[in-house]
Design a protein around this motif. Structure first.
Motif, PDB file in Angstrom:
ATOM      1  N   GLY A 141    -131.877 -29.969 -52.867  1.00  0.00           N
ATOM      2  CA  GLY A 141    -133.235 -29.485 -53.084  1.00  0.00           C
ATOM      3  C   GLY A 141    -133.314 -28.077 -53.645  1.00  0.00           C
ATOM      4  N   LEU A 142    -132.202 -27.379 -53.698  1.00  0.00           N
ATOM      5  CA  LEU A 142    -132.220 -26.031 -54.268  1.00  0.00           C
ATOM      6  C   LEU A 142    -132.363 -26.099 -55.781  1.00  0.00           C
ATOM      7  N   ALA A 143    -133.002 -25.083 -56.364  1.00  0.00           N
ATOM      8  CA  ALA A 143    -133.253 -25.071 -57.807  1.00  0.00           C
ATOM      9  C   ALA A 143    -131.971 -25.243 -58.622  1.00  0.00           C
ATOM     10  N   PRO A 144    -130.989 -24.355 -58.510  1.00  0.00           N
ATOM     11  CA  PRO A 144    -129.747 -24.578 -59.255  1.00  0.00           C
ATOM     12  C   PRO A 144    -128.758 -25.367 -58.385  1.00  0.00           C
ATOM     13  N   ALA A 145    -129.096 -26.620 -58.064  1.00  0.00           N
ATOM     14  CA  ALA A 145    -128.349 -27.392 -57.065  1.00  0.00           C
ATOM     15  C   ALA A 145    -126.914 -27.706 -57.475  1.00  0.00           C
ATOM     16  N   GLN A 146    -126.657 -27.961 -58.732  1.00  0.00           N
ATOM     17  CA  GLN A 146    -125.334 -28.422 -59.144  1.00  0.00           C
ATOM     18  C   GLN A 146    -124.200 -27.481 -58.743  1.00  0.00           C
ATOM     19  N   PRO A 147    -124.272 -26.190 -59.062  1.00  0.00           N
ATOM     20  CA  PRO A 147    -123.156 -25.320 -58.649  1.00  0.00           C
ATOM     21  C   PRO A 147    -122.997 -25.241 -57.134  1.00  0.00           C
ATOM     22  N   VAL A 148    -124.107 -25.204 -56.424  1.00  0.00           N
ATOM     23  CA  VAL A 148    -124.045 -25.145 -54.961  1.00  0.00           C
ATOM     24  C   VAL A 148    -123.404 -26.416 -54.428  1.00  0.00           C
ATOM     25  N   MET A 149    -123.825 -27.554 -54.943  1.00  0.00           N
ATOM     26  CA  MET A 149    -123.276 -28.841 -54.494  1.00  0.00           C
ATOM     27  C   MET A 149    -121.779 -28.905 -54.758  1.00  0.00           C
ATOM     28  N   GLU A 150    -121.345 -28.455 -55.905  1.00  0.00           N
ATOM     29  CA  GLU A 150    -119.920 -28.499 -56.241  1.00  0.00           C
ATOM     30  C   GLU A 150    -119.106 -27.629 -55.281  1.00  0.00           C
ATOM     31  N   ILE A 151    -119.568 -26.421 -55.033  1.00  0.00           N
ATOM     32  CA  ILE A 151    -118.840 -25.507 -54.143  1.00  0.00           C
ATOM     33  C   ILE A 151    -118.802 -26.066 -52.729  1.00  0.00           C
ATOM     34  N   MET A 152    -119.934 -26.526 -52.234  1.00  0.00           N
ATOM     35  CA  MET A 152    -119.991 -27.018 -50.854  1.00  0.00           C
ATOM     36  C   MET A 152    -119.261 -28.347 -50.693  1.00  0.00           C
ATOM     37  N   ALA A 153    -119.298 -29.196 -51.712  1.00  0.00           N
ATOM     38  CA  ALA A 153    -118.541 -30.448 -51.637  1.00  0.00           C
ATOM     39  C   ALA A 153    -117.051 -30.150 -51.544  1.00  0.00           C
ATOM     40  N   GLU A 154    -116.578 -29.209 -52.344  1.00  0.00           N
ATOM     41  CA  GLU A 154    -115.168 -28.807 -52.285  1.00  0.00           C
ATOM     42  C   GLU A 154    -114.840 -28.198 -50.922  1.00  0.00           C
ATOM     43  N   ALA A 155    -115.705 -27.333 -50.433  1.00  0.00           N
ATOM     44  CA  ALA A 155    -115.457 -26.677 -49.143  1.00  0.00           C
ATOM     45  C   ALA A 155    -115.394 -27.692 -48.006  1.00  0.00           C
ATOM     46  N   THR A 156    -116.314 -28.649 -47.974  1.00  0.00           N
ATOM     47  CA  THR A 156    -116.302 -29.629 -46.884  1.00  0.00           C
ATOM     48  C   THR A 156    -115.093 -30.545 -46.995  1.00  0.00           C
ATOM     49  N   ASN A 157    -114.642 -30.810 -48.216  1.00  0.00           N
ATOM     50  CA  ASN A 157    -113.441 -31.615 -48.390  1.00  0.00           C
ATOM     51  C   ASN A 157    -112.221 -30.873 -47.861  1.00  0.00           C
ATOM     52  N   VAL A 158    -112.121 -29.581 -48.152  1.00  0.00           N
ATOM     53  CA  VAL A 158    -111.009 -28.764 -47.653  1.00  0.00           C
ATOM     54  C   VAL A 158    -111.050 -28.700 -46.123  1.00  0.00           C
ATOM     55  N   ILE A 159    -112.245 -28.564 -45.564  1.00  0.00           N
ATOM     56  CA  ILE A 159    -112.386 -28.545 -44.101  1.00  0.00           C
ATOM     57  C   ILE A 159    -111.865 -29.852 -43.509  1.00  0.00           C
ATOM     58  N   ALA A 160    -112.271 -30.977 -44.096  1.00  0.00           N
ATOM     59  CA  ALA A 160    -111.853 -32.284 -43.579  1.00  0.00           C
ATOM     60  C   ALA A 160    -110.336 -32.449 -43.685  1.00  0.00           C
ATOM     61  N   GLU A 161    -109.768 -32.055 -44.812  1.00  0.00           N
ATOM     62  CA  GLU A 161    -108.311 -32.145 -44.958  1.00  0.00           C
ATOM     63  C   GLU A 161    -107.606 -31.251 -43.946  1.00  0.00           C
ATOM     64  N   GLY A 162    -108.150 -30.072 -43.720  1.00  0.00           N
ATOM     65  CA  GLY A 162    -107.563 -29.157 -42.742  1.00  0.00           C
ATOM     66  C   GLY A 162    -107.583 -29.734 -41.341  1.00  0.00           C
ATOM     67  N   GLU A 163    -108.662 -30.404 -40.996  1.00  0.00           N
ATOM     68  CA  GLU A 163    -108.755 -31.031 -39.674  1.00  0.00           C
ATOM     69  C   GLU A 163    -107.733 -32.155 -39.530  1.00  0.00           C
ATOM     70  N   VAL A 164    -107.543 -32.927 -40.597  1.00  0.00           N
ATOM     71  CA  VAL A 164    -106.537 -33.998 -40.549  1.00  0.00           C
ATOM     72  C   VAL A 164    -105.135 -33.401 -40.432  1.00  0.00           C
ATOM     73  N   LEU A 165    -104.863 -32.329 -41.174  1.00  0.00           N
ATOM     74  CA  LEU A 165    -103.567 -31.650 -41.045  1.00  0.00           C
ATOM     75  C   LEU A 165    -103.355 -31.132 -39.629  1.00  0.00           C
ATOM     76  N   GLN A 166    -104.394 -30.564 -39.059  1.00  0.00           N
ATOM     77  CA  GLN A 166    -104.303 -30.078 -37.685  1.00  0.00           C
ATOM     78  C   GLN A 166    -103.971 -31.224 -36.747  1.00  0.00           C
ATOM     79  N   LEU A 167    -104.620 -32.361 -36.930  1.00  0.00           N
ATOM     80  CA  LEU A 167    -104.374 -33.529 -36.098  1.00  0.00           C
ATOM     81  C   LEU A 167    -102.924 -33.992 -36.239  1.00  0.00           C
ATOM     82  N   MET A 168    -102.423 -34.007 -37.475  1.00  0.00           N
ATOM     83  CA  MET A 168    -101.045 -34.442 -37.724  1.00  0.00           C
ATOM     84  C   MET A 168    -100.023 -33.494 -37.104  1.00  0.00           C
TER      85      MET A 168
END
Length: 163
Positions: free
Chosen positions: A125-152
């Motif tokens: 819903g933000l005006a310049p949504a695309q750059p924000v979405m790209e950054i946050m999508a990457e960040a949440t993916n890194v977070i998820a991978e980090g959690e899986v690494l922690q679990l392993m």
């Protein structure tokens, strides 16, 4: 300067962030509302929203988009906490029963997913949504991978800092 002093400078914005958090976590599904209320009432420092608001003000931000941004950043943090408590079998957070302790693991995971998806709805819903979405999508993916690494690596006491 203490964290509290910084928060006082942007106190009105932080109240607005809390209002957005409450409003945007509303759902037609009662269990979502119950778990969300449990999470919100648990308090916390709201450090991430504070940083977003301070950065926005330092850059001369006008309007309210920084309030939404602060709220969706907090949502992503909250979703990770919900998931972490399930993975770690935690029963306490900030001196209170965790959501998974009160509502069970399936509800905590699914509400965590709801909170993640709500954050992405807000970003879109933000005006310049695309750059924000790209950054946050990457960040949440890194977070998820980090959690899986922690679990392993959790059972391995010889895990290196680099790993």
């Amino acid at each position: 300067m203490t964290l509290e002093r910084f928060a006082r400078v942007v106190q009105a914005d932080l109240r607005s962030v809390d209002g957005v958090i409450r409003a945007r976590l509303k759902s037609a599904v009662p269990l979502v509302d119950q778990v969300a209320e449990h999470i919100i009432s648990g308090g916390g420092k709201r450090l991430r929203p504070l940083l977003v608001v301070l950065a926005a003000r330092a850059c001369g931000q006008q309007g309210t988009s920084h309030i939404e941004a602060a709220a969706f950043i907090e949502f992503i943090h909250t979703a990770t906490l919900l998931h972490d408590d399930v993975v770690d079998s935690s029963s306490l957070r900030r001196g209170r029963d965790t959501a998974n302790e009160v509502f069970g693991n399936p509800a905590s995971v699914l509400v965590g997913d709801f909170v993640y998806s709500r954050a992405f709805q807000m970003m879109a819903g933000l005006a310049p949504a695309q750059p924000v979405m790209e950054i946050m999508a990457e960040a949440t993916n890194v977070i998820a991978e980090g959690e899986v690494l922690q679990l392993m690596n959790c059972p391995q006491s010889d895990t290196t800092e680099q790993r």
